[in-house]
Write an enzyme that holds these catalytic residues in place. Structure first.
Site, mmCIF file in Angstrom:
data_model
loop_
_atom_site.group_PDB
_atom_site.id
_atom_site.type_symbol
_atom_site.label_atom_id
_atom_site.label_comp_id
_atom_site.label_asym_id
_atom_site.label_seq_id
_atom_site.Cartn_x
_atom_site.Cartn_y
_atom_site.Cartn_z
ATOM 1 N N TYR A 1 28.970 29.871 41.493
ATOM 2 C CA TYR A 1 30.111 29.489 40.999
ATOM 3 C C TYR A 1 29.728 29.719 39.271
ATOM 4 O O TYR A 1 29.760 29.837 38.080
ATOM 5 C CB TYR A 1 31.395 28.676 41.005
ATOM 6 C CG TYR A 1 32.216 28.859 40.352
ATOM 7 C CD1 TYR A 1 33.512 30.036 39.893
ATOM 8 C CD2 TYR A 1 32.819 27.993 39.318
ATOM 9 C CE1 TYR A 1 34.574 30.057 39.240
ATOM 10 C CE2 TYR A 1 34.154 28.214 38.327
ATOM 11 C CZ TYR A 1 34.895 29.171 38.262
ATOM 12 O OH TYR A 1 36.000 29.190 37.751
ATOM 13 N N ALA A 2 29.227 27.974 39.018
ATOM 14 C CA ALA A 2 28.632 26.955 37.968
ATOM 15 C C ALA A 2 27.463 28.127 36.939
ATOM 16 O O ALA A 2 27.643 28.484 35.979
ATOM 17 C CB ALA A 2 27.733 25.987 37.983
ATOM 18 N N THR B 1 42.842 43.673 42.435
ATOM 19 C CA THR B 1 42.163 44.304 43.880
ATOM 20 C C THR B 1 43.305 45.176 44.497
ATOM 21 O O THR B 1 42.751 45.264 46.114
ATOM 22 C CB THR B 1 41.223 43.360 45.092
ATOM 23 O OG1 THR B 1 41.658 42.448 45.285
ATOM 24 C CG2 THR B 1 39.773 43.810 44.090
ATOM 25 N N SER C 1 34.223 29.207 31.799
ATOM 26 C CA SER C 1 34.794 27.783 33.033
ATOM 27 C C SER C 1 33.790 26.607 31.852
ATOM 28 O O SER C 1 33.072 26.937 31.536
ATOM 29 C CB SER C 1 34.354 27.635 34.278
ATOM 30 O OG SER C 1 35.084 26.796 34.843
HETATM 31 P P1 NAP Z 1 43.316 33.560 40.003
HETATM 32 O O1 NAP Z 1 44.816 34.067 40.083
HETATM 33 O O2 NAP Z 1 43.412 33.439 41.276
HETATM 34 O O3 NAP Z 1 42.937 34.852 39.583
HETATM 35 C C1 NAP Z 1 41.933 35.336 39.452
HETATM 36 C C2 NAP Z 1 41.917 36.794 40.133
HETATM 37 O O4 NAP Z 1 41.191 38.017 39.707
HETATM 38 C C3 NAP Z 1 43.554 37.440 40.826
HETATM 39 O O5 NAP Z 1 44.357 37.390 39.774
HETATM 40 C C4 NAP Z 1 42.613 39.060 41.807
HETATM 41 O O6 NAP Z 1 43.498 39.335 42.175
HETATM 42 C C5 NAP Z 1 41.553 38.985 40.773
HETATM 43 N N1 NAP Z 1 40.403 39.515 41.224
HETATM 44 C C6 NAP Z 1 39.165 38.958 42.263
HETATM 45 N N2 NAP Z 1 38.811 39.375 41.995
HETATM 46 C C7 NAP Z 1 38.631 40.720 42.258
HETATM 47 C C8 NAP Z 1 38.008 41.461 41.548
HETATM 48 N N3 NAP Z 1 37.014 41.912 42.602
HETATM 49 N N4 NAP Z 1 38.382 42.995 41.765
HETATM 50 C C9 NAP Z 1 39.261 42.634 40.781
HETATM 51 N N5 NAP Z 1 39.868 41.549 40.903
HETATM 52 C C10 NAP Z 1 39.818 40.555 40.704
HETATM 53 O O7 NAP Z 1 43.106 32.198 39.496
HETATM 54 P P2 NAP Z 1 43.149 31.603 38.427
HETATM 55 O O8 NAP Z 1 43.262 30.406 38.151
HETATM 56 O O9 NAP Z 1 44.120 32.480 37.145
HETATM 57 O O10 NAP Z 1 41.708 32.238 37.333
HETATM 58 C C11 NAP Z 1 41.235 33.223 35.950
HETATM 59 C C12 NAP Z 1 40.280 32.689 35.213
HETATM 60 O O11 NAP Z 1 39.757 31.524 35.202
HETATM 61 C C13 NAP Z 1 38.953 32.801 37.238
HETATM 62 O O12 NAP Z 1 37.289 33.936 36.249
HETATM 63 C C14 NAP Z 1 38.793 32.024 36.966
HETATM 64 O O13 NAP Z 1 36.919 31.145 37.144
HETATM 65 C C15 NAP Z 1 38.863 30.844 35.310
HETATM 66 N N6 NAP Z 1 38.715 29.669 35.331
HETATM 67 C C16 NAP Z 1 40.271 28.961 36.487
HETATM 68 C C17 NAP Z 1 40.020 27.914 36.474
HETATM 69 C C18 NAP Z 1 41.935 26.780 36.923
HETATM 70 O O14 NAP Z 1 41.379 25.852 37.027
HETATM 71 N N7 NAP Z 1 41.896 27.288 37.455
HETATM 72 C C19 NAP Z 1 39.761 26.928 35.741
HETATM 73 C C20 NAP Z 1 37.952 27.456 34.628
HETATM 74 C C21 NAP Z 1 37.913 28.672 34.668
HETATM 75 P P3 NAP Z 1 43.377 40.254 43.341
HETATM 76 O O15 NAP Z 1 43.455 38.836 45.193
HETATM 77 O O16 NAP Z 1 44.999 40.969 43.641
HETATM 78 O O17 NAP Z 1 42.523 40.967 43.462
#
Ligand code: NAP
Length: 260
Positions: free
Chosen positions: A168-169, A40, A154
């Site tokens: 979220y869950a 975004t 997740s």
């Molecule tokens: P992250 O870096 O915050 O990744 C989320 C990304 O989604 C960011 O690049 C954000 O970019 C983008 N985003 C959010 N809302 C959006 C929207 N409405 N439209 C387009 N882009 C959007 O966090 P991450 O940890 O890498 O997470 C990535 C995925 O892994 C997520 O689905 C998360 O639920 C999942 N996950 C993570 C973990 C963990 O421990 N980190 C565990 C389980 C699952 P902008 O803010 O620039 O838009």
């Protein structure tokens, strides 16, 4: 070694330099894929420049994936430019645009006290985004009779949960129902749909307590984003042609241990 030469790969939520989305985009790009990345905010252009420095054919696109009309326009532009989309990684999620993240326990009320607006906001970020993109990209994949869709779910939701994370869950579980149904309906069109279920991943969004939980996994540390990307690359590959409707947990063995 997997190759994505002549393949167009779309990765959503690749804005963060330390996130799962960018790590995946980099891997797919280094393996020859033409990369489109969505987020975004402007930082997506910085990520695209970083990939270009590695001689990857990469483009950053700004789009709020909660907005169906923005998504339809963006995907149509990508199709017009590249002719196809072979790989879709539905990674956008969490709550990075808000001042409290999904892992900030203090600001996450229990289900009974949850405000309707918060419930729908978290569902929109983690589920509606995925729905909007999948629907538009599927139409293109069906025309080309080829596609690999990988959803980032997740362990939270499908396998375990935490107090305060009902929305979220729910979203992360719902993604699996959607993924399996797409797998069933589109297998005949040479399109697969699978999900990766990460545990504690050190992408910069985990608070101190969450990083500590990562140390209590059998591997003894939270994961690096690249370790999730490796699982995504397998599902996204041509070689995974007979694997569909499946889930792969990437959590350092955390869910198998009774005593944490
Ligand atoms: P992250 O870096 O915050 O990744 C989320 C990304 O989604 C960011 O690049 C954000 O970019 C983008 N985003 C959010 N809302 C959006 C929207 N409405 N439209 C387009 N882009 C959007 O966090 P991450 O940890 O890498 O997470 C990535 C995925 O892994 C997520 O689905 C998360 O639920 C999942 N996950 C993570 C973990 C963990 O421990 N980190 C565990 C389980 C699952 P902008 O803010 O620039 O838009």
């Amino acid at each position: 070694m997997f190759s994505f030469e002549n393949q167009v790969c779309l990765i959503t939520g690749a804005g963060s330099p330390t996130g799962i989305g960018f790590a995946t985009a980099k891997d797919l790009g280094l393996l020859g894929g033409k990369i489109y990345m969505i987020a975004t905010s402007n930082r997506i252009f910085e990520r695209a420049n970083e990939l270009k420095e590695l001689e990857i054919d990469a483009k950053g696109v700004i789009c709020d994936l909660r907005d169906a009309s923005q998504v339809a326009k963006t995907i149509a532009e990508i199709e017009k430019e590249s002719g196809k989309i072979d790989v879709l990684v539905n990674n956008a999620g969490i709550n990075s645009t808000s001042n409290h993240t999904v892992y900030d326990k203090k600001s996450q009320p229990n289900f009974a006290e949850l405000e309707d607006d918060d419930w729908y906001r978290v569902l929109d970020i983690n589920m509606k985004t995925n729905y909007n993109v999948s629907k538009n990209v599927l139409k293109i994949m069906k025309k080309n009779k080829y596609g690999r869709i990988v959803h980032i779910s997740s362990v939270t939701g499908p396998i375990v949960t935490q107090r305060g994370l009902a929305a979220y869950a729910t979203a992360k579980s719902a993604i699996l129902g959607m993924s399996k149904t797409i797998a069933l309906e589109e297998g005949i069109n040479n399109i697969t749909s699978n999900a990766v279920l990460p545990g504690w991943i050190n992408t910069g969004i985990l608070d101190e307590a969450s990083l500590k939980y990562g140390e209590h996994t059998p591997i003894g540390r939270p994961a690096r984003a690249e370790e999730v990307a490796s699982a995504v690359v397998f599902f996204a590959s041509k070689e995974a042609s007979y694997v569909t409707g499946q889930e792969l947990i990437v959590d350092g063995g955390n869910v198998i241990q009774e005593c944490k």
